[in-house]
Motif scaffolding. Sequence first.
Motif, PDB file in Angstrom:
ATOM      1  N   ARG A 137       0.850  -1.181   0.000  1.00 15.10           N
ATOM      2  CA  ARG A 137       0.000   0.000   0.000  1.00 15.10           C
ATOM      3  C   ARG A 137       0.893   1.241   0.000  1.00 15.10           C
ATOM      4  NH1 ARG A 137      -2.526  -3.818  -1.109  1.00 15.10           N
ATOM      5  NH2 ARG A 137      -4.327  -4.699  -0.006  1.00 15.10           N
ATOM      6  N   LEU A 138       0.760   2.040  -1.032  1.00 16.02           N
ATOM      7  CA  LEU A 138       1.621   3.196  -1.235  1.00 16.02           C
ATOM      8  C   LEU A 138       1.025   4.450  -0.597  1.00 16.02           C
ATOM      9  CD1 LEU A 138       4.107   4.452  -2.683  1.00 16.02           C
ATOM     10  CD2 LEU A 138       2.621   4.777  -4.680  1.00 16.02           C
ATOM     11  N   HIS A 139       1.894   5.236   0.064  1.00 13.75           N
ATOM     12  CA  HIS A 139       1.503   6.507   0.666  1.00 13.75           C
ATOM     13  C   HIS A 139       2.543   7.557   0.264  1.00 13.75           C
ATOM     14  CE1 HIS A 139      -1.324   4.304   3.298  1.00 13.75           C
ATOM     15  NE2 HIS A 139      -0.373   3.392   3.298  1.00 13.75           N
ATOM     16  N   VAL A 183      -0.931  13.653   2.371  1.00 14.93           N
ATOM     17  CA  VAL A 183      -0.494  12.300   2.031  1.00 14.93           C
ATOM     18  C   VAL A 183      -1.521  11.684   1.090  1.00 14.93           C
ATOM     19  CG1 VAL A 183       0.226  10.054   2.918  1.00 14.93           C
ATOM     20  CG2 VAL A 183       0.528  12.103   4.329  1.00 14.93           C
ATOM     21  N   PHE A 184      -1.057  11.296  -0.083  1.00 13.20           N
ATOM     22  CA  PHE A 184      -1.903  10.603  -1.057  1.00 13.20           C
ATOM     23  C   PHE A 184      -1.746   9.101  -0.789  1.00 13.20           C
ATOM     24  CE2 PHE A 184      -1.328  14.765  -2.762  1.00 13.20           C
ATOM     25  CZ  PHE A 184      -2.507  15.045  -3.446  1.00 13.20           C
ATOM     26  N   SER A 185      -2.812   8.490  -0.278  1.00 13.85           N
ATOM     27  CA  SER A 185      -2.735   7.133   0.260  1.00 13.85           C
ATOM     28  C   SER A 185      -3.612   6.155  -0.501  1.00 13.85           C
ATOM     29  CB  SER A 185      -3.171   7.130   1.731  1.00 13.85           C
ATOM     30  OG  SER A 185      -2.249   7.810   2.546  1.00 13.85           O
ATOM     31  N   PRO A 212       0.936  12.791 -10.727  1.00 13.97           N
ATOM     32  CA  PRO A 212       1.094  14.142 -10.190  1.00 13.97           C
ATOM     33  C   PRO A 212       1.543  14.167  -8.730  1.00 13.97           C
ATOM     34  CG  PRO A 212      -0.947  13.976 -11.441  1.00 13.97           C
ATOM     35  CD  PRO A 212      -0.408  12.587 -11.320  1.00 13.97           C
ATOM     36  N   ALA A 213       1.050  13.212  -7.932  1.00 16.97           N
ATOM     37  CA  ALA A 213       1.453  13.177  -6.523  1.00 16.97           C
ATOM     38  C   ALA A 213       2.939  12.840  -6.391  1.00 16.97           C
ATOM     39  CB  ALA A 213       0.611  12.167  -5.754  1.00 16.97           C
ATOM     40  N   GLY A 232      -8.299  15.438  -6.777  1.00 13.73           N
ATOM     41  CA  GLY A 232      -8.716  14.791  -5.541  1.00 13.73           C
ATOM     42  C   GLY A 232      -8.237  15.475  -4.291  1.00 13.73           C
ATOM     43  N   GLY A 233      -7.224  16.316  -4.416  1.00  6.91           N
ATOM     44  CA  GLY A 233      -6.667  17.000  -3.251  1.00  6.91           C
ATOM     45  C   GLY A 233      -7.148  18.428  -3.153  1.00  6.91           C
ATOM     46  N   PRO A 234      -6.887  19.089  -2.043  1.00  8.30           N
ATOM     47  CA  PRO A 234      -7.250  20.504  -1.919  1.00  8.30           C
ATOM     48  C   PRO A 234      -6.467  21.346  -2.911  1.00  8.30           C
ATOM     49  CG  PRO A 234      -5.864  19.818  -0.077  1.00  8.30           C
ATOM     50  CD  PRO A 234      -6.221  18.575  -0.826  1.00  8.30           C
TER      51      PRO A 234
END
Length: 357
Positions: A137-139, A183-185, A212-213, A232-234
């Motif tokens: 699982r990537l974070h 954190v993109f999880s 992009p992350a 998906g992020g702010p």
Amino acid sequence: MKPRALKVYAGPRALAHLRERGLAPADVRVVPAAAGGPKGLILGPLDRWLFGHWLAGSTHTVHLLGASIGAWRMAAAAQPDADAALAQLTEDYITQTYEHAPGKPPTAREVSRVFGANLAARFPAGAPGPLQHATRRLHVFTSRGKGLLHREGRWRTPSGYLGAFAANLASRQAMGRWLERVVFSDPRDALPFPLHDYPARQVALDAGNLAPAIQASCSIPFWLEAVHDIPGGPLGAYWDGGITDYHLHLDYAAMSDGLVLYPHFQRTLVPGWLDKALKHRHRASPRLDNVIVLAPDPAWIATLPGGKLPDRSDFKTHARDEAERMRRWRLAVSAAQQLADDAARWTLRPHLDVLPL
């Protein structure tokens, strides 16, 4: 037999575990990967052994955490063929070149363009990748600007980072007014510990924001352009995850079970990039009680080309002879196979030769 290149350090809980039960792949729940630019190259052979072989048969969930080059490394480690992907990362990093005017460094726009194209090739949309791995699982850790840093600009960015630097002198929490951890999880499993040590939020990682992350996490201010408004992020400008989390000194001890296995290029875990000069923030803390750090022996590092790890200054030192930079980095990576060999031997008798973290 060659002297060992590898040093092993462990927090109190991890040290007790090693002495009582040794170490098995099933014990490892988290693998962090630090920022540090070219220094991360020295861990290539160790990564390939760890993910391509030792952990390859694991059936339990393992969380891979990365900032900057660490995010790139962990994304490669979560690819279907981790060994091949990590080998390709090393080759891509060593051979990177950018168009630039004679006597001048490449522009941030050019570096971002080339790096973005490389990520698109290595993590193509729709191909099996990090988000499909059965157990990993990537974070991806990034730093999102606030206030003046909410958008990148000729004057806003340097002024904002001056503010962040001054705030960080007071406390890491104060720096959160300028830069927050995003954190993109992988949404399939939550991180097994909280992120309450610093202003933070989490966003679901998906096929649309994976590249992009990773690019944002590697976007060193002034060297690369910020990545704006990641899906998906702010909204806002996202920079290198190492600014807020240089070596991912997180609250691992809050995990309910399992250990953290940390391949690192040094013994200490510096919390944020702006903490590099603040030596009092380099000490181990109770948050690292269940952490095992695998790091090169400083005496071994002294045997590498130039007597040091590859680092960003090499780009400037060898600006007129990139072939020489590449040659030196390849020699360092080749020598680093000893780190992987030492780790493989150590896991057979992991209760030996461990130093307190």
